[in-house]
Write a protein that holds these residues in place. Structure first.
Motif, mmCIF file in Angstrom:
data_model
loop_
_atom_site.group_PDB
_atom_site.id
_atom_site.type_symbol
_atom_site.label_atom_id
_atom_site.label_comp_id
_atom_site.label_asym_id
_atom_site.label_seq_id
_atom_site.Cartn_x
_atom_site.Cartn_y
_atom_site.Cartn_z
ATOM 1 N N GLY A 141 -32.261 -9.995 19.896
ATOM 2 C CA GLY A 141 -31.185 -10.562 19.010
ATOM 3 C C GLY A 141 -29.914 -9.773 19.219
ATOM 4 O O GLY A 141 -30.154 -8.323 19.487
ATOM 5 N N SER A 142 -29.029 -10.352 18.908
ATOM 6 C CA SER A 142 -27.475 -9.845 19.490
ATOM 7 C C SER A 142 -27.152 -8.572 18.373
ATOM 8 O O SER A 142 -26.621 -7.880 18.499
ATOM 9 C CB SER A 142 -26.375 -10.810 19.570
ATOM 10 O OG SER A 142 -26.467 -11.772 18.210
ATOM 11 N N LYS A 143 -27.619 -8.894 17.232
ATOM 12 C CA LYS A 143 -27.148 -8.021 15.965
ATOM 13 C C LYS A 143 -27.923 -6.556 16.090
ATOM 14 O O LYS A 143 -27.485 -5.602 16.154
ATOM 15 C CB LYS A 143 -27.725 -8.570 14.718
ATOM 16 C CG LYS A 143 -27.121 -7.813 13.320
ATOM 17 C CD LYS A 143 -27.454 -8.455 12.180
ATOM 18 C CE LYS A 143 -26.602 -9.496 11.905
ATOM 19 N NZ LYS A 143 -26.472 -10.095 10.515
ATOM 20 N N PHE A 144 -29.053 -6.743 16.421
ATOM 21 C CA PHE A 144 -30.080 -5.535 16.566
ATOM 22 C C PHE A 144 -29.458 -4.959 17.970
ATOM 23 O O PHE A 144 -29.397 -3.628 17.877
ATOM 24 C CB PHE A 144 -31.547 -5.926 17.014
ATOM 25 C CG PHE A 144 -32.466 -4.805 17.292
ATOM 26 C CD1 PHE A 144 -33.153 -4.361 16.153
ATOM 27 C CD2 PHE A 144 -32.760 -4.642 18.516
ATOM 28 C CE1 PHE A 144 -34.101 -3.257 16.449
ATOM 29 C CE2 PHE A 144 -33.776 -3.459 18.830
ATOM 30 C CZ PHE A 144 -34.394 -2.956 17.609
ATOM 31 N N MET A 145 -29.264 -5.576 19.032
ATOM 32 C CA MET A 145 -28.941 -4.892 20.200
ATOM 33 C C MET A 145 -27.549 -4.129 20.106
ATOM 34 O O MET A 145 -27.346 -3.217 20.787
ATOM 35 C CB MET A 145 -28.850 -5.757 21.455
ATOM 36 C CG MET A 145 -30.025 -6.235 21.906
ATOM 37 S SD MET A 145 -30.007 -7.200 23.567
ATOM 38 C CE MET A 145 -29.955 -8.660 22.850
ATOM 39 N N LEU A 146 -26.566 -4.739 19.533
ATOM 40 C CA LEU A 146 -25.193 -4.276 19.348
ATOM 41 C C LEU A 146 -25.373 -2.935 18.261
ATOM 42 O O LEU A 146 -24.561 -2.034 18.513
ATOM 43 C CB LEU A 146 -24.296 -5.390 18.779
ATOM 44 C CG LEU A 146 -23.923 -6.387 19.750
ATOM 45 C CD1 LEU A 146 -23.000 -7.302 19.144
ATOM 46 C CD2 LEU A 146 -23.085 -5.790 21.005
#
Length: 315
Positions: free
Chosen positions: A93-98
């Motif tokens: 997921g984008s939130k976790f990766m960022l």
């Protein structure tokens, strides 16, 4: 049978069963082997590179389309800055990766985002927790909707580890992976010193490249909001942030063009971060893909990297 006695037996049996699962989770005989070989544990090595690479540096973040399809040596030689490829898998997921990047970025750094067309904001919590099993810091990047989701996620992880462990005990199979073999791709030692996946270089490519299943009912709005927030936060810190579209095989692009054009409209209308190029800039012949519509071969990765360099220099 007395209902009270029956309930007591059920409770005792359940407690014993869960106790067995919990004990296996903590004393898993395969944990050491998995710690050394699991693809989820590759974050240990990538994060070490991120922490030890001096600024100003360029950090790449996305799922496997960046993991497979970047030649960081080319980027380093062209941009005259060290490169860190933090890409692993879109399912986080984008939130976790960022969130992985935020604490390690400094003024003068550059981030290039290249999230897939199937990216979601929240991501798969089970995958995130499996990463945290090997790299405890990852717990800081996981968001739960409520305490019940947290309990459910913890329970499912333990059940999964127990089930897989039993299967391995029965089959007595221990797999050793290697960059030099012609079959393995996803394992801890699969990346080079920049974080680029190189394990597939020796493996034969698929003759037919499978599709990445896109849906016209899906929206990228939440992930774009994650990227907007990250961009604003990093801009205030003096970090440059760009976005490039993911790579996509030619035949699959022809099939999914209407959906991809819909996603592009979402980026055009919602994104506050600079976007380098357009989707078609990263559409290449199927012969340049390894095993799916996002996964480039070594040659394909070189071509895609040169395209990114070209767009960055224009910017």
């Amino acid at each position: 049978m007395n209902i009270k006695i029956f309930l007591i037996k059920v409770i005792v049996l359940s407690a014993l069963s869960w106790g067995t699962i919990e004990a296996f989770f903590y004393f898993d005989p395969y944990k050491k082997h998995d710690f050394e070989t699991s693809y989820n544990a590759i974050i240990i090595d990538k994060y070490k590179i991120l922490q030890e690479t001096p600024s100003p540096k360029v950090v790449l973040i996305a799922g496997s389309n960046f993991a497979y399809g970047i030649n960081s040596k080319l980027l380093t030689d062209s941009l005259k800055k060290p490169i860190v490829n933090m890409a692993i898998h879109y399912n986080y997921g984008s939130k976790f990766m960022l969130k992985q990047l935020e604490s390690e970025l400094k003024k003068g750094d550059t981030v290039i985002m290249g999230f897939e067309y199937i990216i979601e904001s929240k991501g798969n919590i089970s995958e995130q927790m499996l990463m945290a099993r090997y790299f405890p810091k990852a717990h800081e990047w996981i968001e739960y909707d409520d305490i019940f989701e947290r309990i459910r996620a913890y329970s499912l992880l333990r059940i999964k580890v127990f089930r897989v462990g039993l299967e391995r005990l029965i089959k007595q199979n221990k797999i050793d992976y290697s960059i030099n073999d012609t079959t393995s791709v996803f394992f801890r030692g699969a990346a080079n010193q920049y974080g680029d996946l190189v394990s597939h270089y020796n493996n034969p490519r698929f003759k037919t490249i499978p599709r990445a299943i896109l849906s016209d009912k899906m929206s990228l709005k939440e992930s774009i909001q994650d990227m907007n927030l990250f961009y604003k936060t990093m801009k205030a810190r003096g970090v440059e942030v760009y976005f490039v579209y993911p790579t996509y095989s030619e035949e699959n692009y022809a099939l999914d063009k209407p959906i991809i054009e819909k996603y592009k409209k979402e980026y055009d209308s919602l994104a506050v971060f600079p976007i380098l190029g357009k989707p078609t800039d990263f559409v290449f012949a199927d012969s340049l893909y390894h095993d799916m519509a996002y996964h480039l071969t070594q040659k394909g990765g070189d071509i895609r990297t040169r395209k990114i360099i070209q767009l960055l220099k224009k910017k």
